[in-house]
Enzyme design. Sequence first.
Site, PDB file in Angstrom:
ATOM      1  N   ARG A  51       0.840  -1.205   0.000  1.00 40.76           N
ATOM      2  CA  ARG A  51       0.000   0.000   0.000  1.00 40.76           C
ATOM      3  C   ARG A  51       0.876   1.258   0.000  1.00 40.76           C
ATOM      4  O   ARG A  51       2.050   1.221   0.376  1.00 40.76           O
ATOM      5  CB  ARG A  51      -0.939   0.039   1.205  1.00 40.76           C
ATOM      6  N   HIS A  58       1.619   7.705  10.980  1.00 38.14           N
ATOM      7  CA  HIS A  58       1.916   7.416  12.387  1.00 38.14           C
ATOM      8  C   HIS A  58       0.777   7.826  13.316  1.00 38.14           C
ATOM      9  O   HIS A  58       1.022   8.316  14.416  1.00 38.14           O
ATOM     10  CB  HIS A  58       3.220   8.103  12.823  1.00 38.14           C
ATOM     11  N   ASP A  60      -2.221   5.612  13.092  1.00 35.27           N
ATOM     12  CA  ASP A  60      -3.119   4.445  13.185  1.00 35.27           C
ATOM     13  C   ASP A  60      -3.002   3.771  14.539  1.00 35.27           C
ATOM     14  O   ASP A  60      -3.984   3.323  15.114  1.00 35.27           O
ATOM     15  CB  ASP A  60      -2.901   3.454  12.028  1.00 35.27           C
ATOM     16  N   GLY A 165      11.213  -3.284   3.269  1.00 33.24           N
ATOM     17  CA  GLY A 165      11.735  -2.125   4.005  1.00 33.24           C
ATOM     18  C   GLY A 165      11.643  -0.850   3.198  1.00 33.24           C
ATOM     19  O   GLY A 165      12.325   0.116   3.475  1.00 33.24           O
ATOM     20  N   ASP A 215      -1.863  -0.914   7.391  1.00 32.99           N
ATOM     21  CA  ASP A 215      -1.317  -1.649   6.249  1.00 32.99           C
ATOM     22  C   ASP A 215      -2.159  -2.879   5.905  1.00 32.99           C
ATOM     23  O   ASP A 215      -2.459  -3.152   4.741  1.00 32.99           O
ATOM     24  CB  ASP A 215       0.117  -2.104   6.547  1.00 32.99           C
ATOM     25  N   LYS A 263      12.275  -1.879  10.067  1.00 36.34           N
ATOM     26  CA  LYS A 263      11.668  -1.513  11.361  1.00 36.34           C
ATOM     27  C   LYS A 263      12.028  -2.498  12.456  1.00 36.34           C
ATOM     28  O   LYS A 263      12.096  -2.139  13.618  1.00 36.34           O
ATOM     29  CB  LYS A 263      10.161  -1.425  11.206  1.00 36.34           C
TER      30      LYS A 263
HETATM   31  P1  ATP Z   1       6.739  -0.257   5.973  1.00 35.73           P
HETATM   32  O1  ATP Z   1       6.263  -1.114   7.107  1.00 35.73           O
HETATM   33  O2  ATP Z   1       7.531   0.930   6.401  1.00 35.73           O
HETATM   34  O3  ATP Z   1       5.653   0.111   5.033  1.00 35.73           O
HETATM   35  P2  ATP Z   1       7.946  -2.732   4.968  1.00 35.73           P
HETATM   36  O4  ATP Z   1       6.702  -3.431   5.438  1.00 35.73           O
HETATM   37  O5  ATP Z   1       8.398  -3.077   3.593  1.00 35.73           O
HETATM   38  O6  ATP Z   1       7.792  -1.138   5.080  1.00 35.73           O
HETATM   39  P3  ATP Z   1       9.135  -3.945   7.278  1.00 35.73           P
HETATM   40  O7  ATP Z   1       7.860  -3.808   8.041  1.00 35.73           O
HETATM   41  O8  ATP Z   1      10.420  -3.674   7.973  1.00 35.73           O
HETATM   42  O9  ATP Z   1       9.134  -3.043   5.974  1.00 35.73           O
HETATM   43  O10 ATP Z   1       9.177  -5.452   6.700  1.00 35.73           O
HETATM   44  C1  ATP Z   1      10.228  -5.928   5.874  1.00 35.73           C
HETATM   45  C2  ATP Z   1      10.470  -7.424   6.125  1.00 35.73           C
HETATM   46  O11 ATP Z   1       9.402  -8.228   5.554  1.00 35.73           O
HETATM   47  C3  ATP Z   1      11.736  -7.959   5.453  1.00 35.73           C
HETATM   48  O12 ATP Z   1      12.877  -7.717   6.251  1.00 35.73           O
HETATM   49  C4  ATP Z   1      11.436  -9.458   5.302  1.00 35.73           C
HETATM   50  O13 ATP Z   1      11.694 -10.158   6.505  1.00 35.73           O
HETATM   51  C5  ATP Z   1       9.926  -9.475   5.055  1.00 35.73           C
HETATM   52  N1  ATP Z   1       9.685  -9.529   3.593  1.00 35.73           N
HETATM   53  C6  ATP Z   1       9.229  -8.528   2.819  1.00 35.73           C
HETATM   54  N2  ATP Z   1       9.152  -8.900   1.512  1.00 35.73           N
HETATM   55  C7  ATP Z   1       9.592 -10.166   1.450  1.00 35.73           C
HETATM   56  C8  ATP Z   1       9.770 -11.119   0.381  1.00 35.73           C
HETATM   57  N3  ATP Z   1       9.491 -10.823  -0.892  1.00 35.73           N
HETATM   58  N4  ATP Z   1      10.252 -12.335   0.712  1.00 35.73           N
HETATM   59  C9  ATP Z   1      10.544 -12.635   1.990  1.00 35.73           C
HETATM   60  N5  ATP Z   1      10.396 -11.806   3.030  1.00 35.73           N
HETATM   61  C10 ATP Z   1       9.928 -10.586   2.778  1.00 35.73           C
HETATM   62  C1  GLA Z   2       4.113   1.255   9.299  1.00 32.70           C
HETATM   63  C2  GLA Z   2       3.134   0.519  10.198  1.00 32.70           C
HETATM   64  C3  GLA Z   2       1.731   1.149  10.111  1.00 32.70           C
HETATM   65  C4  GLA Z   2       1.782   2.665  10.327  1.00 32.70           C
HETATM   66  C5  GLA Z   2       2.876   3.292   9.468  1.00 32.70           C
HETATM   67  C6  GLA Z   2       3.062   4.766   9.773  1.00 32.70           C
HETATM   68  O1  GLA Z   2       3.801   1.056   7.969  1.00 32.70           O
HETATM   69  O2  GLA Z   2       3.077  -0.844   9.852  1.00 32.70           O
HETATM   70  O3  GLA Z   2       0.864   0.529  11.035  1.00 32.70           O
HETATM   71  O4  GLA Z   2       1.970   2.958  11.681  1.00 32.70           O
HETATM   72  O5  GLA Z   2       4.134   2.645   9.618  1.00 32.70           O
HETATM   73  O6  GLA Z   2       1.916   5.499   9.464  1.00 32.70           O
HETATM   74 MG    MG Z   3       5.900  -3.156   7.415  1.00 32.45          MG
END
Ligand code: ATP
Ligand code: GLA
Ligand code: MG
Length: 538
Positions: A51, A58, A60, A165, A215, A263
């Site tokens: 999404r 920040h 939710d 990430g 999310d 994170k």
């Molecule tokens: P945000 O939460 O800021 O929107 P994000 O969800 O991409 O960003 P994180 O919540 O830190 O970041 O999650 C990333 C973790 O999710 C990775 O370190 C990994 O462990 C897992 N992950 C994400 N995509 C994959 C994938 N394609 N295959 C395996 N693991 C994955």
């Molecule tokens: C990440 C978290 C969500 C939200 C955003 C910031 O993506 O997973 O729940 O807190 O950061 O808005």
């Molecule tokens: Mg995430």
Amino acid sequence: MAGPVPVASSLSDIYTVDAIGTQAKRWNNLLARFQTIYGQPAEFVARSPGRVNIIGEHIDYSLYPVLPMAITADSLLAVSTKVASTNTKEGHYKIKIANVQDAKFPAHEFDIPYEAVDIDATVHEWTNYFKSGLRGALELLRKKHGNDFEPKSMQILMDGTVPAGGGLSSSAAFVSSSALAVMVANGEKTVDKTELTELAIVSERAVGVNSGGMDQSASVFSERGSALFVSFTPSLKVRPVSFPKTNPELTFLIAQSFVTADKFVTGPVHYNLRVVECSLAAAYLNAVLNPPGTQLPSDASPLSVSLHGFHETYFALQEHSSGATKSKSTESQLEELVALTAEKLDKRDGYTREEIAAVLNISVDELNKKFTSRFPVRAEKFKLRQRALHVFSEALRVLKFMSLLEQQPTNTDDTSEYNAQLGDLLNQTQDSCRDVYECSCKEIDELCSIARKAGSYGSRLTGAGWGGCSVHLVPAGKVKAVREACEREYYSKLDLSEEQKEAAVVVSKPGSGSAVYLVDDKPGPVVVDDRDRGSEVY
Ligand code: ATP
Ligand code: GLA
Ligand code: MG
């Protein structure tokens, strides 16, 4: 919007026309690799998207409403339950899980006892995200079918295209698709979207990040063509939101910073610390503004007390004591809370545990037990003033953004002024994230200022921040100029692969949410459209 997760009969049910060619190749590759790895075909694919958040950052986890939308990039889990049981331990079921990016995410095999799914949140392991979806789904299955429920073994191949990430919530896409896959593998013919979202929200916290519910809601509920207004109180509710017709036409651009913000790794000083600061601010404001002994309601926020809970309690008590018959509007309440916070939380350099405990009339040990034991945080001082100011003012910006969308522009020949008002709210969010909530980083700040100079109405970080992605509200005619400016002034200075350069700036159209595709029903290549054009396969 509520109801069961759709079962797609064709990829055209999931993706927009422009994405179908690439996606069909990807799906066929996934199904072919599944056959190679496990020596049998997949039975179904569970899909959940990433999404982008338009506004409401920040807030939710303080239970204020937010406005995200799903993107095309997603997590796919191809699954079969026909797993040979020969070497599975007694009283256990088997999970075999592999990833198409096998160098980065190596395959694993687990024998899991029927009773519980063990997750070691102290290690950063990609399969933890699957296990957290598994754990949540099994809790729901037990509620439905009783404690003796025996989960099925599964073999799984994952393909995720949401950058990990990158601020576009690869984690929620992964956890939501995992929970959905477990429900379907265990014989659920229909999976309720609200139940799936609620379990995904709670279960993702098992990986060690105390996240909110934006999310997972966006990933499960989104519908093609609309953004999603998500509210969390009194219970989780969503509704689709359309943007009015404008002139110039509005476009959302997503620009990667290529600063990976993990994170899990930085939780104790970034994300999880912010969650603690917001809950502490709620408890502190309750102690200094509400009558002695007032208890905040225990709610669905990660630490069970939230700024929204304080907000409701404060005005309910005010109305009760003044005998007011008419409630103030939420906007004026939030304005009042911004002023009260500025007055009552006057220490700009933060509050120590001792100072907060004294005001809450509890010991430091009790404070630690209640607020910092579930997820460890590292801080000498907690910036309660800044965090509460961001949350209340951001909640207000979401309401203003929504009321602009509902009002529609008055002069439909030229809506530049209206577009600029929307953009201005996004810019204010970025200022607050950078200066007050301290969740931006210099690379994101730079991308925002480059994009604004090249014609963006509003530019800001999206998602958790500290790196990741930025989102820009751009007139359709300026998309090229903004993209070129980002390339010239930002990306050319990084050492990027061709693939990264290609994905650096994308136009984002609101995509659809979770879906299941039953391979069993349609052997052979994935179906692309069996309604309008007759079956066409890639
Ligand atoms: P945000 O939460 O800021 O929107 P994000 O969800 O991409 O960003 P994180 O919540 O830190 O970041 O999650 C990333 C973790 O999710 C990775 O370190 C990994 O462990 C897992 N992950 C994400 N995509 C994959 C994938 N394609 N295959 C395996 N693991 C994955
Ligand atoms: C990440 C978290 C969500 C939200 C955003 C910031 O993506 O997973 O729940 O807190 O950061 O808005
Ligand atoms: Mg995430």
